[in-house]
Structure formats: structure tokens, C-alpha cells
Design an enzyme around this catalytic site. Sequence first.
Site, PDB file in Angstrom:
ATOM      1  N   ASP A  76     113.351  26.587  16.696  1.00  0.00           N
ATOM      2  CA  ASP A  76     113.594  25.151  16.554  1.00  0.00           C
ATOM      3  C   ASP A  76     113.823  24.579  17.943  1.00  0.00           C
ATOM      4  O   ASP A  76     114.844  24.834  18.575  1.00  0.00           O
ATOM      5  CB  ASP A  76     114.822  24.914  15.661  1.00  0.00           C
ATOM      6  CG  ASP A  76     115.089  23.435  15.456  1.00  0.00           C
ATOM      7  OD1 ASP A  76     114.467  22.604  16.149  1.00  0.00           O
ATOM      8  OD2 ASP A  76     115.931  23.114  14.594  1.00  0.00           O
ATOM      9  N   LYS A  97     106.165   9.897  25.264  1.00  0.00           N
ATOM     10  CA  LYS A  97     104.833  10.376  25.658  1.00  0.00           C
ATOM     11  C   LYS A  97     104.455   9.890  27.057  1.00  0.00           C
ATOM     12  O   LYS A  97     103.773  10.590  27.809  1.00  0.00           O
ATOM     13  CB  LYS A  97     103.796   9.921  24.621  1.00  0.00           C
ATOM     14  CG  LYS A  97     103.976  10.584  23.254  1.00  0.00           C
ATOM     15  CD  LYS A  97     103.799  12.088  23.326  1.00  0.00           C
ATOM     16  CE  LYS A  97     103.803  12.747  21.961  1.00  0.00           C
ATOM     17  NZ  LYS A  97     103.580  14.195  22.019  1.00  0.00           N
ATOM     18  N   TYR A 131     108.800   6.920  20.587  1.00  0.00           N
ATOM     19  CA  TYR A 131     107.623   7.799  20.642  1.00  0.00           C
ATOM     20  C   TYR A 131     106.785   7.494  21.884  1.00  0.00           C
ATOM     21  O   TYR A 131     106.459   8.384  22.678  1.00  0.00           O
ATOM     22  CB  TYR A 131     106.791   7.627  19.365  1.00  0.00           C
ATOM     23  CG  TYR A 131     105.579   8.519  19.304  1.00  0.00           C
ATOM     24  CD1 TYR A 131     105.707   9.875  19.056  1.00  0.00           C
ATOM     25  CD2 TYR A 131     104.291   8.007  19.497  1.00  0.00           C
ATOM     26  CE1 TYR A 131     104.592  10.707  19.006  1.00  0.00           C
ATOM     27  CE2 TYR A 131     103.174   8.815  19.438  1.00  0.00           C
ATOM     28  CZ  TYR A 131     103.334  10.171  19.193  1.00  0.00           C
ATOM     29  OH  TYR A 131     102.232  10.991  19.145  1.00  0.00           O
ATOM     30  N   ALA A 132     106.434   6.215  22.064  1.00  0.00           N
ATOM     31  CA  ALA A 132     105.581   5.835  23.194  1.00  0.00           C
ATOM     32  C   ALA A 132     106.266   6.158  24.520  1.00  0.00           C
ATOM     33  O   ALA A 132     105.635   6.662  25.459  1.00  0.00           O
ATOM     34  CB  ALA A 132     105.246   4.345  23.110  1.00  0.00           C
ATOM     35  N   SER A 135      99.897  11.066  24.177  1.00  0.00           N
ATOM     36  CA  SER A 135      99.392  10.194  23.106  1.00  0.00           C
ATOM     37  C   SER A 135      98.838   8.905  23.692  1.00  0.00           C
ATOM     38  O   SER A 135      99.370   8.370  24.677  1.00  0.00           O
ATOM     39  CB  SER A 135     100.518   9.838  22.137  1.00  0.00           C
ATOM     40  OG  SER A 135     100.074   8.859  21.219  1.00  0.00           O
ATOM     41  N   GLY A 167     104.344  24.040  18.420  1.00  0.00           N
ATOM     42  CA  GLY A 167     103.763  23.243  17.335  1.00  0.00           C
ATOM     43  C   GLY A 167     102.479  23.862  16.813  1.00  0.00           C
ATOM     44  O   GLY A 167     101.651  23.186  16.194  1.00  0.00           O
TER      45      GLY A 167
HETATM   46  N1  LIG Z   1      98.012  13.080  14.886  1.00  0.00           N
HETATM   47  C1  LIG Z   1      97.893  12.057  15.723  1.00  0.00           C
HETATM   48  O1  LIG Z   1      97.348  10.978  15.398  1.00  0.00           O
HETATM   49  C2  LIG Z   1      98.418  12.206  17.131  1.00  0.00           C
HETATM   50  C3  LIG Z   1      98.067  11.226  18.074  1.00  0.00           C
HETATM   51  C4  LIG Z   1      98.554  11.340  19.372  1.00  0.00           C
HETATM   52  C5  LIG Z   1      99.345  12.414  19.739  1.00  0.00           C
HETATM   53  N2  LIG Z   1      99.669  13.352  18.806  1.00  0.00           N
HETATM   54  C6  LIG Z   1     100.525  14.464  19.249  1.00  0.00           C
HETATM   55  O2  LIG Z   1      99.940  15.693  18.897  1.00  0.00           O
HETATM   56  C7  LIG Z   1     100.956  16.689  18.796  1.00  0.00           C
HETATM   57  C8  LIG Z   1     100.741  17.514  17.534  1.00  0.00           C
HETATM   58  O3  LIG Z   1     100.940  16.677  16.413  1.00  0.00           O
HETATM   59  P1  LIG Z   1     100.066  16.796  15.098  1.00  0.00           P
HETATM   60  O4  LIG Z   1      99.413  15.494  14.910  1.00  0.00           O
HETATM   61  O5  LIG Z   1      99.261  18.037  15.124  1.00  0.00           O
HETATM   62  O6  LIG Z   1     101.252  16.856  13.996  1.00  0.00           O
HETATM   63  P2  LIG Z   1     101.762  18.037  13.055  1.00  0.00           P
HETATM   64  O7  LIG Z   1     102.957  17.478  12.373  1.00  0.00           O
HETATM   65  O8  LIG Z   1     100.648  18.558  12.230  1.00  0.00           O
HETATM   66  O9  LIG Z   1     102.210  19.173  14.065  1.00  0.00           O
HETATM   67  C9  LIG Z   1     103.425  19.112  14.768  1.00  0.00           C
HETATM   68  C10 LIG Z   1     104.028  20.512  14.810  1.00  0.00           C
HETATM   69  O10 LIG Z   1     105.212  20.456  15.606  1.00  0.00           O
HETATM   70  C11 LIG Z   1     106.196  21.253  14.962  1.00  0.00           C
HETATM   71  N3  LIG Z   1     107.539  20.811  15.321  1.00  0.00           N
HETATM   72  C12 LIG Z   1     108.105  19.603  15.097  1.00  0.00           C
HETATM   73  N4  LIG Z   1     109.406  19.633  15.444  1.00  0.00           N
HETATM   74  C13 LIG Z   1     109.663  20.890  15.909  1.00  0.00           C
HETATM   75  C14 LIG Z   1     110.830  21.541  16.391  1.00  0.00           C
HETATM   76  N5  LIG Z   1     112.016  20.928  16.439  1.00  0.00           N
HETATM   77  N6  LIG Z   1     110.730  22.828  16.791  1.00  0.00           N
HETATM   78  C15 LIG Z   1     109.534  23.483  16.716  1.00  0.00           C
HETATM   79  N7  LIG Z   1     108.407  22.917  16.247  1.00  0.00           N
HETATM   80  C16 LIG Z   1     108.470  21.633  15.847  1.00  0.00           C
HETATM   81  C17 LIG Z   1     105.949  21.027  13.475  1.00  0.00           C
HETATM   82  O11 LIG Z   1     106.564  22.018  12.664  1.00  0.00           O
HETATM   83  C18 LIG Z   1     104.437  21.025  13.420  1.00  0.00           C
HETATM   84  O12 LIG Z   1     103.931  22.328  13.211  1.00  0.00           O
HETATM   85  C19 LIG Z   1     102.291  15.926  18.806  1.00  0.00           C
HETATM   86  O13 LIG Z   1     102.888  16.053  20.090  1.00  0.00           O
HETATM   87  C20 LIG Z   1     101.878  14.487  18.559  1.00  0.00           C
HETATM   88  O14 LIG Z   1     102.782  13.556  19.115  1.00  0.00           O
HETATM   89  C21 LIG Z   1      99.218  13.283  17.525  1.00  0.00           C
END
Ligand SMILES: NC(=O)c1ccc[n+]([C@@H]2O[C@H](COP(=O)([O-])OP(=O)(O)OC[C@H]3O[C@@H](n4cnc5c(N)ncnc54)[C@H](O)[C@@H]3O)[C@@H](O)[C@H]2O)c1
Length: 259
Positions: free
Chosen positions: A67, A166, A162-163, A149, A16
Site C-alpha cells: 500500500d 500530476k 489530481y491536476a 496526465s 499500479g
Molecule cells: N485512465 C485515464 O483516463 C488516465 C488518464 C491520465 C492519467 N492516468 C494515470 O494512469 C495511471 C494508471 O491509472 P489507470 O487509469 O490504469 O487506473 P487503474 O485504477 O486501473 O489503476 C491504478 C492502479 O493503482 C493502484 N493503486 C491505487 N492506490 C494504490 C496504493 N495506495 N498503493 C498501491 N497501489 C495503488 C490500484 O490498485 C490500481 O491497480 C494513474 O497514475 C492515472 O492517474 C489515467
Amino acid sequence: MTAEASWSSRTAVVTGGASGIGRATALALAARGASVAVLDKDAGSADEVAARITADGPGTGLSSPCDLSRVGEIRSCVDRIAERFGHIDILVNCAGIVGPRVGLADITEDIWDSVHAINLKAAVFVTQAVVPHMTAGGRRGGNIVNVGSASAHRAVVSSHPYASSKAALESLTRTLAGELAPHEINVNAVAPGVTATAIYGENDDDEARTARARQGPTANLFGRFSQPDDIAAAIVFLCAPESRQITGQVVHVSAGAVV
Ligand SMILES: NC(=O)c1ccc[n+]([C@@H]2O[C@H](COP(=O)([O-])OP(=O)(O)OC[C@H]3O[C@@H](n4cnc5c(N)ncnc54)[C@H](O)[C@@H]3O)[C@@H](O)[C@H]2O)c1
């Protein structure tokens, strides 16, 4: 060996890494001196982050399109990274999706499986593919950080898959910490609260964000969103030599959303 020297010989895989928290983490690890593979399905953005890492230095960037919903592709992708870098020291399992927000009655098998496939199952199989490259030739030491999360700890309505994914990722963090301790591999998790990224809140205006940070199930003590760099800083610490005695833990970076 100086701290700088130890970082410059280290290599990292950030899933990611093309966006949001993963992108900030990839850039922060590279700024310390690590070489970083940006593993993401978004090849264009992964290329951009990897190119920026190499251009900014001192770390080298490697774009690794993959992917993660296709488990069969994970091992060959990780093996290519290890072939290029020689070994892998750091893994950040950051890729994640939220999935549709639906109540209990509307959860389908598809929704449940697709969210768990990325947030949990992919983390298992990426870790399985990476660990042999951390331990090859009797090498000891390594850092794995899973991105969980705050949702796993709160009653966020319509967020069951989701919850759940995580919460399970936190459990995986603890069991892996036990299994990998003999190799001196630290396994920890960070649990972000609301963070301004594509997944959550990036397109909201300040007023909408503030409302979510101040009221309801995603509220926190400071009443503000985190920035991706806030989460990246905690991840970098959990990969640094200074955190060598920390393993099997969940570090909440949520402005006190969970206390
Ligand atoms: N943003 C928030 O409020 C928040 C809060 C708690 C936890 N998180 C966690 O933080 C992590 C990062 O999320 P973010 O907020 O930076 O979101 P984001 O969407 O900016 O980044 C997620 C990344 O994961 C990649 N991804 C998704 N599916 C994929 C797949 N099948 N194969 C390869 N890559 C894949 C996407 O292309 C993207 O680059 C996640 O695990 C999310 O659950 C985010």
C-alpha cells in the site's frame, strides 16, 4: 548483445501494475522478455498479473503487494524485489488515484493529501528506494517512467488535487533526469488523455465515452478514448535502448488532447 538478450536480462518494477495502464505495461515489458514485479495494493489482481506473466513468458512475474500510502513499507517492499531479481533496471511509477471531484470551496486537507500521497509522494519514495538497486556495484543505466496526465495541462474543472499532483510529477521528472543523468538513468513521463480503465470510463458505454472524448475539457483531436495498450506502448519505448537520448521529457499519449 542482441536486443532480445538485453531485454531478457532486465528487471522492472511497475507500481499500479495490477490494473489498467500499469497492468498493460507490466504485460508489455514481460512480452519483450523483462522480469516484472507487479507492485500494487490489490494483492489478488497483482497475483493474477504476475502469474500470467510467468505463464506466458518469456519474462517472469513477481507479485509485490504494497500500500503506497504507507511510506514506511515502500523500502522493504522494493528491497524484497531487488533481493529476488538481483537488481532493478526499470521503474514505472503508474499507481494513481483521482480522488473526489470537488470544487475549490470543498477541497479538504484530507482530499488534498490523499491524492498527493499516491500520485506524487509515493513516486518520490519508490524512486528513492529503487535507485540504489539500479546503481549498486557501479552499475550504469536504467529507465524510469512516471505516468502523468493530460489533466495537468488542461482546465479540467473540479480536478484541482489530481491536476496539481500530476503537474508536480512532471516537474519531478525533470529534476530527477538531471540528478540521475550521471548514472545513465533516463527519466521521462507519459501524459495519457482519457483511457478506458477502472479509474476513468471503463464502466461508461460507448456513447458516454465518445461524448467525453469529443467535447469539453477532456476532448481530443480524434474524438476517442485510448486503450491501456496505447499508453503501455509509449512506456515500453521509453524503457527501450532506442530511446537512450530521451530524458526529462513528457510524451503526450492523448490523441492530441494537448497540442
Ligand atoms: N485512465 C485515464 O483516463 C488516465 C488518464 C491520465 C492519467 N492516468 C494515470 O494512469 C495511471 C494508471 O491509472 P489507470 O487509469 O490504469 O487506473 P487503474 O485504477 O486501473 O489503476 C491504478 C492502479 O493503482 C493502484 N493503486 C491505487 N492506490 C494504490 C496504493 N495506495 N498503493 C498501491 N497501489 C495503488 C490500484 O490498485 C490500481 O491497480 C494513474 O497514475 C492515472 O492517474 C489515467
